[in-house]
Enzyme design. Structure first.
Site, mmCIF file in Angstrom:
data_model
loop_
_atom_site.group_PDB
_atom_site.id
_atom_site.type_symbol
_atom_site.label_atom_id
_atom_site.label_comp_id
_atom_site.label_asym_id
_atom_site.label_seq_id
_atom_site.Cartn_x
_atom_site.Cartn_y
_atom_site.Cartn_z
ATOM 1 N N ASP A 76 0.620 -1.346 0.277
ATOM 2 C CA ASP A 76 0.341 -0.047 -0.060
ATOM 3 C C ASP A 76 0.945 1.148 0.240
ATOM 4 O O ASP A 76 1.769 0.881 0.370
ATOM 5 C CB ASP A 76 -0.925 0.271 0.963
ATOM 6 C CG ASP A 76 -0.317 -0.187 2.830
ATOM 7 O OD1 ASP A 76 0.800 -0.475 2.782
ATOM 8 O OD2 ASP A 76 -0.855 1.038 3.341
ATOM 9 N N GLU A 141 -0.386 -0.772 5.967
ATOM 10 C CA GLU A 141 0.778 -0.386 6.978
ATOM 11 C C GLU A 141 0.869 1.197 6.661
ATOM 12 O O GLU A 141 0.819 1.606 7.866
ATOM 13 C CB GLU A 141 2.226 -0.405 5.797
ATOM 14 C CG GLU A 141 3.253 -0.492 6.982
ATOM 15 C CD GLU A 141 4.472 0.839 6.653
ATOM 16 O OE1 GLU A 141 4.912 1.292 8.275
ATOM 17 O OE2 GLU A 141 3.573 1.288 5.558
#
Length: 383
Positions: A76, A141
């Site tokens: 991500d 994250e």
């Protein structure tokens, strides 16, 4: 185009803004399965925030008795910000002046690509490698991190999976590749403090109790408090206010309460419970009527010098000629979760000056050396 750069560009093209993965992990899984990895998908989170996690393992000839080296990373990326401020499409890799531009170029799709290609080369050269290799990849994250690495770690812990070494691909370098790696991170403890008063007309302060005035002396004490002196590996713990809000918006009304957001970045010289107790003691000493809600973002972790730091330092020196510096500065990372099941966790990746910024980029000259350093770690620890 070399394989590392090609894979990096493939990943950048995927608009994987947290918690979206947009097929990044499927690309990795295909390549890892071709090497003999066993891949497990762990999906977590509510329907409106589904997180994709990948745990992939390839056992060495020593099986579970051998050492296991894991790579941890996130597919991500943070949002782009204003598109009109980018020099090119953030999700279309672009080369200018020796740099590869795109969201995630530095944080951290180049690192992921580098380790995948490093493993491909390592396995080709050492098909009978003794130790085991694993990948822990998440799409959560950069967000709340409630359903990402922490969920994988919980699952691994529940079934007794042992990790001996973990390299986290965070962009740790500063001026040149390899000049800094992170062998620990500070903990993060946040508080939301609400001090209560009595609302009233600003012309009649004797009929009200101004919570801003009441809180000010306590805040001064908190600002001036020395929480600890740090230690060999960590700087002293810091306390910072991030937001203060009080009032109705009117200029003639004493507010009924004031809310203060604050955060500790704390070392291993302090504990969350100890910091909480000291804050409450200060607030109580000032006689405040208050509520205080706490959020522990993560505890500090530290990897002392050992096999992993020595192998990484040697690999960096061999590839770049740079003598690396061990550091615990910066924000939190998923290393805080992995450290609960792995005694040696170190973060290493490309320079971080452009991360989260408009025109994020990585210097192309660092891409192959990064991959080579990762391969050097594999060769030194599990061949």
């Amino acid at each position: 185009m070399n394989p590392t750069l090609a894979l990096t560009e493939d990943l950048i093209r995927r608009r994987s803004v947290t918690p979206a993965d947009e097929g990044c992990q499927a690309v990795l899984e295909t390549r890892l399965k071709a090497l003999g990895f066993t891949c497990e998908n762990i999906v977590s989170g509510p329907d409106d925030f589904r997180v994709t996690n990948l745990w992939a393992v390839k056992r060495g000839t020593q099986g579970t008795a051998g050492k296991l080296l894991a790579f941890a990373g996130h597919t991500d990326v943070v949002p782009t910000g204003p598109l009109d401020q980018w020099s090119s499409d953030p999700f279309e890799p672009s080369h200018r002046d020796g740099k590869l531009y795109g969201r995630g170029a530095a944080d951290m799709k180049t690192s992921i690509a580098g380790f995948v290609v490093a493993v491909e080369e390592f396995v080709a050269k050492h098909p009978e490698h003794k130790g085991s290799i694993a990948f822990l990849i998440t799409s959560d994250e950069e967000g709340p991190a409630h359903d990402g690495t922490v969920k994988v770690v919980e699952a691994l812990k529940a079934r007794g999976e042992r990790l001996d070494y973990c390299v986290v691909g965070e962009p740790t370098s500063v001026d040149t590749l390899g000049d800094m790696v992170k062998n620990g991170r500070r903990g993060s403890l946040s508080g939301k403090l609400t001090v209560k008063g009595v609302q009233g007309h600003i012309a009649y302060p004797h009929l009200a109790r101004n919570p801003i005035h009441l809180a000010a002396p306590a805040l001064t004490t908190l600002v001036n408090e020395v929480w600890d002196a740090g230690n060999e590996y960590f700087p002293p713990t810091t306390w910072q206010m991030s937001n203060i809000h009080g009032g109705t918006g009117a200029t003639n009304v004493i507010p009924g309460h004031v809310t203060i957001d604050f955060n500790f970045r704390f070392s291993t010289a302090s504990t969350p419970d100890g910091l909480k107790s000291r804050v409450h003691a200060i607030l109580d000493q000032h006689g405040l009527d208050y509520t205080l809600d706490w959020t522990l973002g993560g505890e500090p972790f530290l990897t002392p010098r050992g096999d992993l730091s020595e192998a990484l330092g040697a690999a960096i020196a061999a590839e770049t000629g740079v003598k690396t510096e061990l550091s615990t500065t910066g924000g939190t990372s998923d290393g805080r979760f992995i450290a609960k099941i792995c005694p040696q966790v170190i973060e290493f990746g490309p320079p971080n000056a452009s991360i989260h910024k408009i025109d994020e980029h990585v210097e192309v000259r660092f891409v192959e050396p990064l991959k080579n350093v990762y391969r050097g770690v594999l060769e030194r620890l599990i061949a």
